[in-house]
Design an enzyme around this catalytic site. Structure first.
Site, mmCIF file in Angstrom:
data_model
loop_
_atom_site.group_PDB
_atom_site.id
_atom_site.type_symbol
_atom_site.label_atom_id
_atom_site.label_comp_id
_atom_site.label_asym_id
_atom_site.label_seq_id
_atom_site.Cartn_x
_atom_site.Cartn_y
_atom_site.Cartn_z
ATOM 1 N N CYS A 68 0.813 -1.232 0.000
ATOM 2 C CA CYS A 68 0.000 0.000 0.000
ATOM 3 C C CYS A 68 0.837 1.268 0.000
ATOM 4 O O CYS A 68 0.516 2.220 -0.696
ATOM 5 C CB CYS A 68 -0.914 0.009 1.217
ATOM 6 S SG CYS A 68 -2.175 -1.246 1.104
HETATM 7 N N1 LIG Z 1 -2.095 -7.095 1.085
HETATM 8 C C1 LIG Z 1 -2.614 -5.971 1.508
HETATM 9 O O1 LIG Z 1 -2.391 -5.559 2.635
HETATM 10 C C2 LIG Z 1 -3.523 -5.119 0.623
HETATM 11 C C3 LIG Z 1 -4.269 -4.095 1.235
HETATM 12 C C4 LIG Z 1 -5.105 -3.321 0.465
HETATM 13 C C5 LIG Z 1 -5.178 -3.544 -0.902
HETATM 14 N N2 LIG Z 1 -4.445 -4.525 -1.494
HETATM 15 C C6 LIG Z 1 -4.603 -4.702 -2.940
HETATM 16 O O2 LIG Z 1 -5.344 -5.868 -3.225
HETATM 17 C C7 LIG Z 1 -4.880 -6.487 -4.423
HETATM 18 C C8 LIG Z 1 -4.491 -7.934 -4.144
HETATM 19 O O3 LIG Z 1 -3.427 -7.948 -3.212
HETATM 20 P P1 LIG Z 1 -3.063 -9.198 -2.317
HETATM 21 O O4 LIG Z 1 -2.179 -8.663 -1.233
HETATM 22 O O5 LIG Z 1 -4.298 -9.947 -1.944
HETATM 23 O O6 LIG Z 1 -2.216 -10.061 -3.359
HETATM 24 P P2 LIG Z 1 -1.700 -11.566 -3.173
HETATM 25 O O7 LIG Z 1 -0.472 -11.662 -4.009
HETATM 26 O O8 LIG Z 1 -1.680 -11.941 -1.734
HETATM 27 O O9 LIG Z 1 -2.839 -12.441 -3.850
HETATM 28 C C9 LIG Z 1 -3.237 -12.312 -5.166
HETATM 29 C C10 LIG Z 1 -3.679 -13.681 -5.716
HETATM 30 O O10 LIG Z 1 -4.175 -13.466 -7.027
HETATM 31 C C11 LIG Z 1 -3.800 -14.581 -7.834
HETATM 32 N N3 LIG Z 1 -3.894 -14.222 -9.241
HETATM 33 C C12 LIG Z 1 -2.987 -13.604 -10.037
HETATM 34 N N4 LIG Z 1 -3.476 -13.441 -11.276
HETATM 35 C C13 LIG Z 1 -4.722 -13.977 -11.276
HETATM 36 C C14 LIG Z 1 -5.740 -14.100 -12.260
HETATM 37 N N5 LIG Z 1 -5.577 -13.641 -13.496
HETATM 38 N N6 LIG Z 1 -6.893 -14.717 -11.918
HETATM 39 C C15 LIG Z 1 -7.077 -15.185 -10.666
HETATM 40 N N7 LIG Z 1 -6.143 -15.072 -9.680
HETATM 41 C C16 LIG Z 1 -4.995 -14.477 -9.985
HETATM 42 C C17 LIG Z 1 -2.401 -14.909 -7.352
HETATM 43 O O11 LIG Z 1 -2.059 -16.242 -7.708
HETATM 44 C C18 LIG Z 1 -2.537 -14.702 -5.842
HETATM 45 O O12 LIG Z 1 -2.906 -15.890 -5.172
HETATM 46 C C19 LIG Z 1 -3.730 -5.612 -4.914
HETATM 47 O O13 LIG Z 1 -4.231 -4.696 -5.854
HETATM 48 C C20 LIG Z 1 -3.303 -4.879 -3.675
HETATM 49 O O14 LIG Z 1 -2.762 -3.632 -3.989
HETATM 50 C C21 LIG Z 1 -3.620 -5.339 -0.742
#
Ligand SMILES: NC(=O)c1ccc[n+]([C@@H]2O[C@H](COP(=O)([O-])OP(=O)(O)OC[C@H]3O[C@@H](n4cnc5c(N)ncnc54)[C@H](O)[C@@H]3O)[C@@H](O)[C@H]2O)c1
Length: 417
Positions: free
Chosen positions: A258
């Site tokens: 973030c």
């Molecule tokens: N982790 C945090 O604290 C947080 C907080 C707020 C927002 N976000 C946002 O949320 C989003 C996801 O982040 P995250 O931390 O959950 O990521 P992550 O890497 O933990 O998980 C993402 C998942 O998506 C899967 N993936 C990739 N391409 C794909 C596709 N085409 N179809 C289906 N699945 C697919 C990956 O294999 C992975 O398991 C990002 O945009 C991030 O900026 C994250």
């Protein structure tokens, strides 16, 4: 199915969990077969969910799949895939586009599609909508499209998916209504934004606000040190103002997704579309990114005061994740810090109860298991993340030299950032 969650990571899994707890039927879709298998076997790969939580989800009927055809069986599809930076520091929307194509292939009339991945304003409307409309269906007429920013704070024991207000903005008022009704089934408070762009920008404002305020105190930490002012005491005093001030604390650099990455989505977008810089973000980026090397130079000075050189000194890093009490190492400032210390000739080791193996620039950093023994024998100990397992004041007493980048120690022996 009520819901299909695309992307079963830090964001997608807690969302699926809350929806299941509220009685919704949920299927999870991910492209990573190992993640899917592990989840179906009851094993969690994110900090905020235990194996017991996954077992509970499975008991409630949850299943993970790599089979795209299952997407069309759900009434609502929520996309929670990664949005990293590309090689040139701009937005990398590959996963968002791939997920949108997956939904488009089985989109049905009446479905609600929500994007949750953090991204620049206009992504839902300019990137996701045209992909979904390749199905032959029209957004706002045949199906409903919205953006709802994820606000998850890994490791936060008070605020999770269910009690953190959820912002939603649809491409039409009816899409906003649909999205609000959907999230109201398992989230306490839903907040309506005017549209998708406002919802997208709200998330970036939140993260940019933190990024800039952390940079402010990081810059102050440098000159307060020179001036002999205890910035931690300054912040404590300022925090007693009951209005108009929120405390932010300096540290060894920002990590996770973030803070170091998301504001770039906004500044890159402003530059690309309007041709001018978002100066606050770029300045904050510069200040926060140089903190690890500032910490290394302070560490060098601490050794120097004791007549020691960094070259050949043993330096122990405590906590190498990007924040305390979680296992996530993404963008952790410990990595550039270790790289800098090693470049200066230090013999770097680390301790972290949550990290089994840690590599920096392709080299595995030796892990110490005997915390007290290693703290006592290192030439310098640097507290990078104050995990709850650490009794920092006592460790500072045991250490020959202790550099506290978190401002949690009070003894004479400790050097605070
Ligand atoms: N982790 C945090 O604290 C947080 C907080 C707020 C927002 N976000 C946002 O949320 C989003 C996801 O982040 P995250 O931390 O959950 O990521 P992550 O890497 O933990 O998980 C993402 C998942 O998506 C899967 N993936 C990739 N391409 C794909 C596709 N085409 N179809 C289906 N699945 C697919 C990956 O294999 C992975 O398991 C990002 O945009 C991030 O900026 C994250």
């Amino acid at each position: 199915m009520d819901l299909v969650v695309l992307g079963l990571g830090y964001v997608g899994l807690p969302l699926a969990q809350q929806a299941l707890r509220a009685g919704l039927s949920v299927v999870g879709y991910d492209v990573n077969i190992d993640v899917v298998r592990a989840l179906n076997d009851g094993s969690s790969h994110v900090d905020d969910l235990s194996d017991a939580d996954i077992a509970e989800m499975l008991r409630h009927g949850f299943r993970a799949t790599t089979d795209q055809s299952e997407i069309g069986t759900a009434e609502t599809a929520v996309i929670c895939v990664p949005t990293p930076l590309s090689e040139d520091g701009g937005p990398e929307l590959k996963a968002v586009k791939a997920a949108a194509h997956s939904v488009a292939r089985s989109l049905r009339a009446g479905m609600l599609v929500v994007l949750e991945s953090t991204t620049y304003p206009g992504t839902t409307d300019d990137v996701v909508r045209p992909i979904l409309e390749k199905s032959g269906l029209t957004a706002g007429v045949d199906f409903f499209l919205a953006f709802s920013p994820e606000r998850i704070d890994p490791g936060n024991e008070h605020y999770g998916t269910h009690n953190t207000p959820k912002v939603v903005g649809g491409d039409t008022p009816e899409s906003t209504d649909r999205a609000a009704a959907f999230y109201s089934r398992f989230i306490e408070k839903v907040v309506r934004a005017n549209g998708t762009r406002e919802a997208e920008t709200a998330k970036l404002l939140e993260n940019t606000y933190r990024h800039i305020n952390i940079a402010l105190v990081n810059e102050m930490a440098r000159f307060c040190h020179e001036l002999g002012i205890d910035l931690w005491d300054v912040i404590n005093a300022a925090s007693t103002k009951p209005f108009g001030f929120q405390a932010f604390y300096p540290g060894p650099g920002v990590g996770g997704h973030c803070i170091p990455i998301d504001p770039n989505y906004l500044s890159h977008n402003v530059r690309a579309k309007l041709g001018y810089p978002f100066r606050f973000v770029e300045l904050a980026q510069e200040i926060n990114a140089t903190m690890p090397s500032y910490v290394a130079s302070r560490a060098q000075n601490i050794l120097n005061d004791a007549g020691l050189a960094m070259n050949g000194a043993s330096v122990l890093l405590l906590g190498v994740t990007y924040k305390a009490d979680i296992a996530d190492q993404r963008e952790s400032p410990a990595t550039p810090l270790a790289r800098r210390l090693a470049a200066l000739g230090a013999k770097v080791t680390y301790h972290d109860p949550r990290v089994e193996r840690w590599s920096v620039s392709g080299f595995e950093v030796p892990k110490v298991n005997d915390l007290e023994g290693a703290v006592a024998s290192a030439d310098l100990v640097i507290l990078v993340q104050n995990h709850r397992e650490y009794e920092a004041n006592r460790l500072a007493e045991v250490a020959k030299r202790f550099f506290d980048t978190r401002g949690v120690t009070s003894g004479e022996k400790s050097h605070r950032l």
